[in-house]
Enzyme design. Structure first.
Site, PDB file in Angstrom:
ATOM      1  CD  GLU A 108       7.985   3.639   6.706  1.00  0.00           C
ATOM      2  OE1 GLU A 108       8.908   4.451   6.505  1.00  0.00           O
ATOM      3  OE2 GLU A 108       8.046   2.448   6.346  1.00  0.00           O
ATOM      4  CE  LYS A 160      10.249  -2.676  -2.342  1.00  0.00           C
ATOM      5  NZ  LYS A 160       9.892  -1.636  -1.385  1.00  0.00           N
TER       6      LYS A 160
HETATM    7  N1  PSU Z   1      11.545  -0.747   2.289  1.00  0.00           N
HETATM    8  C1  PSU Z   1      10.489  -0.508   1.487  1.00  0.00           C
HETATM    9  N2  PSU Z   1       9.968   0.751   1.433  1.00  0.00           N
HETATM   10  C2  PSU Z   1      10.450   1.768   2.206  1.00  0.00           C
HETATM   11  C3  PSU Z   1      11.551   1.482   3.076  1.00  0.00           C
HETATM   12  C4  PSU Z   1      12.049   0.233   3.085  1.00  0.00           C
HETATM   13  O1  PSU Z   1      10.045  -1.408   0.798  1.00  0.00           O
HETATM   14  O2  PSU Z   1       9.950   2.891   2.119  1.00  0.00           O
HETATM   15  C5  PSU Z   1      12.063   2.577   3.969  1.00  0.00           C
HETATM   16  C6  PSU Z   1      11.499   2.419   5.389  1.00  0.00           C
HETATM   17  O3  PSU Z   1      11.293   3.705   5.944  1.00  0.00           O
HETATM   18  C7  PSU Z   1      12.629   1.721   6.126  1.00  0.00           C
HETATM   19  C8  PSU Z   1      13.822   2.376   5.472  1.00  0.00           C
HETATM   20  O4  PSU Z   1      12.605   1.901   7.524  1.00  0.00           O
HETATM   21  O5  PSU Z   1      13.484   2.475   4.103  1.00  0.00           O
HETATM   22  C9  PSU Z   1      15.083   1.572   5.671  1.00  0.00           C
HETATM   23  O6  PSU Z   1      16.170   2.338   5.278  1.00  0.00           O
HETATM   24  P1  PSU Z   1      17.646   1.839   5.622  1.00  0.00           P
HETATM   25  O7  PSU Z   1      17.815   0.565   4.824  1.00  0.00           O
HETATM   26  O8  PSU Z   1      18.544   2.941   5.157  1.00  0.00           O
HETATM   27  O9  PSU Z   1      17.681   1.583   7.093  1.00  0.00           O
END
Ligand code: PSU
Ligand code: MN
Length: 307
Positions: A27, A162
């Site tokens: 990603e 996390k």
């Molecule tokens: N969690 C991490 N590192 C990240 C992300 C999540 O530890 O970089 C990023 C990933 O791209 C994940 C996104 O898909 O955040 C999720 O964002 P949201 O909670 O807004 O869906």
């Protein structure tokens, strides 16, 4: 008219997919929004190298000038890393607009899965996924990553989730949506910076060969959706639970005080946790991504043997 109207698959990736050779998707939100420059670029390039060293072709995914890209050049990775938060974080709902407007976008887990599936890639390595946020009972903040896992046939290798998220609710949501949650060599859901969360996973699988078999069977059965493989951070890089949990609590309190919401929440919390831990969390984050890349690549190699 095929998907090529919108999708550019790098020649090496296309050749591998066509000949059923191992490929691993990566990603780009983790590059632009998940880590600071220049560590983000160094990490992204090293992850590609680790995937190659383990026998697979890397395909970092993003949107450039409205083109869906499976496989980026070094310059494109450098550009996304340098742009950081200036590039749009693109999740499922954003994708058609960014393409129509011919903009650039960094893809989240959800969007990377969508584009990987379009390109015929079955395995994807990252650090952490989005999930059910703490307080979601009130805010409704549930990442689109979870629904994507129930719809799109790509297996995601991560280091768990996390503790900025509500981990028990994240597991409940995945269960409701029918997403298998597999512990790689563990019965316990890893909590990203630490190896343990106190929560059980659905299944423990101990080899890449068996992971590949599970992925293969799911696809042979024609079941939609992917699987989530949770791979604990190597012991030597894992963080002290008290230190990291304190940092997370502080970060969440600050996000609430500042009224951070929506798509800003996850990047805000990631950056805060890193600042509070004086960069220690970043080093752990990088190491667990390397570890996931290696497992994903070896699983892709096993999957390619199954036909
Ligand atoms: N969690 C991490 N590192 C990240 C992300 C999540 O530890 O970089 C990023 C990933 O791209 C994940 C996104 O898909 O955040 C999720 O964002 P949201 O909670 O807004 O869906
Ligand atoms: Mn959200």
């Amino acid at each position: 008219m095929g998907i090529e109207k919108y999708l550019d698959v790098a020649p090496e990736v296309l050749e591998a997919v066509k000949n059923n050779k191992p490929v691993v998707a990566l990603e780009s939100t983790i590059i632009s929004h998940g880590m600071p420059y220049p560590k983000n670029v160094e990490t992204a390039l090293e992850v590609e190298k680790i995937i190659r060293d383990n026998g697979a072709v890397p395909a970092t995914i993003a949107i450039i000038n409205g083109r869906l890209k499976a496989g980026l050049s070094k310059d494109e990775i450098e550009y996304l890393g340098k742009s950081g938060h200036n590039v749009t974080k693109v999740s499922r709902r954003d994708l058609p607009i960014i393409v129509a407007k011919k903009m650039d976008g960094a893809t989240t887990v959800a969007t990377t899965m969508i584009i990987a599936a379009m390109a015929g890639i079955k395995i994807f390595a990252t650090g952490g996924i989005g999930g059910v946020h703490r307080g979601a009972q009130k805010t409704f903040d549930i990442s689109a990553d979870l629904d994507e896992l129930s719809m799109t046939p790509v297996t995601v290798v991560c280091a768990g989730a996390k503790a900025i998220l509500d981990l028990p609710l994240t597991l409940e949501y995945l269960e409701t949506k029918g997403v298998p949650v597999i512990g790689f060599k563990t019965k316990e859901l890893p909590a990203f910076y630490t190896r343990k969360s106190g929560l059980g996973v659905d299944y423990e699988i101990d080899t890449e060969k068996e992971l590949a078999e599970a992925i293969y069977v799911k696809s042979e059965l024609g079941m939609k959706g992917g699987m989530l493989v949770t791979n604990p951070i190597p012991e030597e890089y894992s963080m002290d639970e008290k230190v990291i949990n304190k940092a997370i609590d502080e970060a969440i309190a600050e996000a609430e005080a500042k009224g951070i919401k929506g798509k800003e929440t996850t990047p805000f919390l990631l950056a805060k946790v890193k600042d509070i831990t004086g960069g220690d969390s970043l080093e752990s984050n990088i190491r667990l991504v390397y570890n996931n890349a290696a497992v994903a690549a070896r699983t892709a190699v096993e999957l390619s043997k199954l036909g």
